[in-house]
Design an enzyme around this catalytic site. Sequence first.
Site, PDB file in Angstrom:
ATOM      1  N   GLU A 249     -77.514  16.978 -71.345  1.00 59.74           N
ATOM      2  CA  GLU A 249     -76.295  16.390 -71.260  1.00 59.74           C
ATOM      3  C   GLU A 249     -75.455  16.775 -72.512  1.00 59.74           C
ATOM      4  OE1 GLU A 249     -73.109  14.632 -71.858  1.00 59.74           O
ATOM      5  OE2 GLU A 249     -74.187  12.794 -72.275  1.00 59.74           O
ATOM      6  N   CYS A 283     -68.695  12.236 -75.260  1.00 58.62           N
ATOM      7  CA  CYS A 283     -68.596  13.380 -74.678  1.00 58.62           C
ATOM      8  C   CYS A 283     -67.665  13.540 -73.402  1.00 58.62           C
ATOM      9  CB  CYS A 283     -70.045  13.684 -74.143  1.00 58.62           C
ATOM     10  SG  CYS A 283     -71.089  13.688 -75.564  1.00 58.62           S
TER      11      CYS A 283
END
Length: 477
Positions: A249, A283
């Site tokens: 990720e 993120c």
Amino acid sequence: MKMFIGGASVDASSGEVIEVINPATNEVVDTVPSATKEDVDLAVAKALEAQKIWADVPVYQKVEILYQFLNLVEENKEDLAQTLSAETGKPITEARAEIANIPIAFKAFSERAKHLYGETIPAGMEAGQDKHILITRREPLGVVACVIPFNFPCDLFDQKVAPALLAGNAAIVKPSTDNPLTLCKLTALLGEAGVTPGAIEVITGRGSTVGSWLCANKDVHLITLTGSTEVGIETAITAAKNLTHVALELGGNDAFIVLEDADVDLAVEELIWGRMYNTGQVCCASKRFLIQKNRVEEFTKKAVARISQLKQGMPSDETSQIGCLISEKAAIKVEEQIRHTVEQGGKIILGGTRNGAFIAPTVIADVPKTADVAIDMEIFGPVVPIIAFDTVEEAIEIANSSKFGLCGCVFTENMKTAMKVCAALECGGTIINGASFFRSFEMPFGGYKQSGIGTEGVLSTFDEMTHTKSVVLKNII
């Protein structure tokens, strides 16, 4: 603070330590061992041995052990939150919220684990298979390296460690060097709760050395990593040499699209949540604000007014709404990115200043769609670059121009248009009338393009962390 290897708290074999600094005060919070390659290899060897024992523990007993861990977390929740706030620089209120997520996640993964049933393919489902029955079962991969970043260490500990253990794997936690203390404490609590010694471990040290040694070890069977795209690519190359499974990720530069019929007041409130939380170090934070031209002036004026109401202060202050970045080095980088965006045509209308690790919430207007921040420059800080567009098609074009594809969002009253935009966005998650910063533990979370490989969440992580074995009962009928 010590590492946790083989069920024991240990120092580095070299005796070397790394200081953990409070970024808001520059004071030393504690030290952690600087692991050697021998320490890493020992941790993997202990995990490899313990995994076989842990895998034989029935799932319901694993769940009971993890619930005991949750009892220990509850007893120590304020200490954990204070530690997290001090070493990370996030407001204490946000730190408490992150600790409060631990039981939500562990309980959800536990319930899923208790319902990971195999499947059956009856006889006669295809030609030539009249007498054979096939059943499937889930089996652990083995040793899982959990590489965790600084921004949400506990949330990502939950996402990686809980399913790894429940699936029968051993888990080795590699926290960020900037803020490893809370994860060291959580790992030790799992050992105290009754996880097989060696099946849960934490090793500390620089990612460039300790992380690389861990990921290159042939006895690591899965690397689950959350971090930058650059580190993710390096990790994938390393993993390929041993055909190690990877779940990555990575970075994001999420588009926040406001169409002309949108509720601007709602969009501004979602901006506060989606860009200012954790001082913008997220993120899937909204990072590119694409506003249709006839609403730009209104959105900009209201965004500046609302952001100006926020109180930035010391993370330990109960009234602080915005803290500091993880380090002064990180803040200097954001400061340089702000300056670069101005050089490319943007105009600072709020903030733009730095004091140590503190970056003032910043709004940059008139950003051209050709600017780096409008494409691939990910700013990990409380910065709002505003980019105007004419048509829905142009907004989609700008959003998809990035190499990243983590999440995106659109604000509009027209659900047909919203669904059209969501379908067109090249990203793993889309949100309608909300910021792209949306991640429940249940949902599969992951990105397209250079934002990662695989997904994480109760719905999908067990697929990443298990083998599917087929068992054939031949000529059973």
